[in-house]
Design a protein around this motif. Structure first.
Motif, short mmCIF file in Angstrom:
data_model
loop_
_atom_site.label_atom_id
_atom_site.label_comp_id
_atom_site.label_asym_id
_atom_site.label_seq_id
_atom_site.Cartn_x
_atom_site.Cartn_y
_atom_site.Cartn_z
N VAL A 30 60.83 29.48 31.08
CA VAL A 30 60.50 30.84 30.66
C VAL A 30 61.42 31.26 29.52
CG1 VAL A 30 60.45 33.27 31.36
CG2 VAL A 30 59.57 31.51 32.90
N GLU A 31 62.71 31.00 29.67
CA GLU A 31 63.68 31.38 28.64
C GLU A 31 63.42 30.62 27.33
OE1 GLU A 31 66.68 33.22 26.60
OE2 GLU A 31 65.64 33.82 28.42
N SER A 33 60.56 29.36 26.27
CA SER A 33 59.32 29.89 25.69
C SER A 33 59.55 31.28 25.09
CB SER A 33 58.21 29.95 26.74
OG SER A 33 57.77 28.65 27.04
N ARG A 34 60.36 32.10 25.74
CA ARG A 34 60.64 33.43 25.23
C ARG A 34 61.36 33.35 23.88
NH1 ARG A 34 64.51 36.79 24.40
NH2 ARG A 34 66.09 35.43 25.26
N GLN A 35 62.36 32.48 23.82
CA GLN A 35 63.09 32.33 22.56
C GLN A 35 62.20 31.77 21.46
OE1 GLN A 35 66.67 30.10 23.08
NE2 GLN A 35 67.66 31.67 24.29
N ILE A 38 58.97 34.46 20.90
CA ILE A 38 59.23 35.87 20.59
C ILE A 38 60.48 36.04 19.74
CG2 ILE A 38 59.72 38.15 21.57
CD1 ILE A 38 58.12 37.32 24.05
N GLU A 39 61.62 35.62 20.29
CA GLU A 39 62.90 35.94 19.66
C GLU A 39 63.09 35.27 18.30
OE1 GLU A 39 67.44 35.04 20.81
OE2 GLU A 39 66.28 36.07 22.37
N ASN A 76 50.93 33.40 24.19
CA ASN A 76 52.21 34.11 24.15
C ASN A 76 52.64 34.60 25.51
OD1 ASN A 76 50.39 36.25 24.49
ND2 ASN A 76 51.73 37.65 23.43
N LEU A 77 53.87 35.05 25.51
CA LEU A 77 54.42 35.80 26.63
C LEU A 77 54.38 37.25 26.18
CD1 LEU A 77 57.58 33.59 27.16
CD2 LEU A 77 55.60 33.68 28.66
N THR A 79 55.23 40.68 24.97
CA THR A 79 56.49 41.23 24.48
C THR A 79 57.04 42.26 25.44
OG1 THR A 79 55.53 41.01 22.28
CG2 THR A 79 57.60 42.18 22.42
N PHE A 82 59.17 40.89 28.15
CA PHE A 82 60.40 40.15 27.82
C PHE A 82 61.27 40.86 26.80
CE2 PHE A 82 57.61 37.07 29.66
CZ PHE A 82 58.47 36.37 30.48
N SER A 105 54.51 40.47 19.79
CA SER A 105 54.21 39.05 19.91
C SER A 105 52.77 38.95 20.40
CB SER A 105 55.17 38.39 20.91
OG SER A 105 54.81 37.05 21.11
#
Length: 179
Positions: A30-31, A33-35, A38-39, A76-77, A79, A82, A105
């Motif tokens: 999850v982390e 994919s988030r980075q 999105i990030e 996507n996840l 936004t 997250f 996102s």
């Protein structure tokens, strides 16, 4: 309203990791994919736009504009799940050059819905995105966009992309009937 707003879009070919979409997602997946989804794309947009504005590369890109950042990926996840209010504010406040109004996102599907909306309505993208932040933040963007599309009279019968789709269908039918 368009004169004072800028929509900056970063398109990537990223997907959410497979282990995130399973019933028992691993925290690392999850982390990651988030980075990745999105990030990093939003940070890349911020860095590039800061450079463009600071170095006065284009006279229309300046500190007086309102900037909306949009990262578009294969999927996507959300936004809102997250990027808490604190992390959103932290991202925006870490920037001393741009007036960042929104961070988004989107999946390709959500982006298609968004383009349908802005091509079908007499509203700017800024108004549509601000409305989401003000009234619907936390709702999935896909649901928000579908809610807007349902409010457009006869949208499914005569939206701008519908006529292009219908024209393409006719051309394909003609092509195959002549074979």
């Amino acid at each position: 309203m368009y004169k004072d707003t800028v929509l900056v879009i970063e398109v990537k070919g990223y997907r959410v990791r497979k282990d995130v979409t399973k019933d028992f997602a691993r925290k690392e997946g999850v982390e990651h994919s988030r980075q990745k989804n999105i990030e990093k794309p939003l940070t890349q947009i911020k860095t590039v736009m800061n450079d463009l504005v600071e170095n006065k590369i284009h006279k229309e890109l300046n500190k007086d504009k309102k900037y909306y950042f949009m990262a578009v990926n294969m999927d996507n996840l959300p936004t809102s799940n997250f990027m808490s209010a604190n992390s959103h504010d932290e991202f925006v406040s870490s920037n001393n050059v741009l007036n960042i109004k929104g961070l988004f996102s989107l999946s390709l599907e959500e982006f298609e819905l968004f383009t349908e909306i802005i091509s079908s309505m007499n509203k700017s993208f800024g108004e549509i995105l601000d409305d989401y932040y003000d009234k619907f933040y936390g709702m999935a963007l896909k649901n928000y966009f579908n809610r807007i599309l349902r409010q457009i009279p006869d949208y499914h019968k005569k939206g701008p992309l519908i006529s292009l789709k219908n024209e393409a269908e006719i051309k394909l039918n003609t092509f195959f009937s002549e074979l």
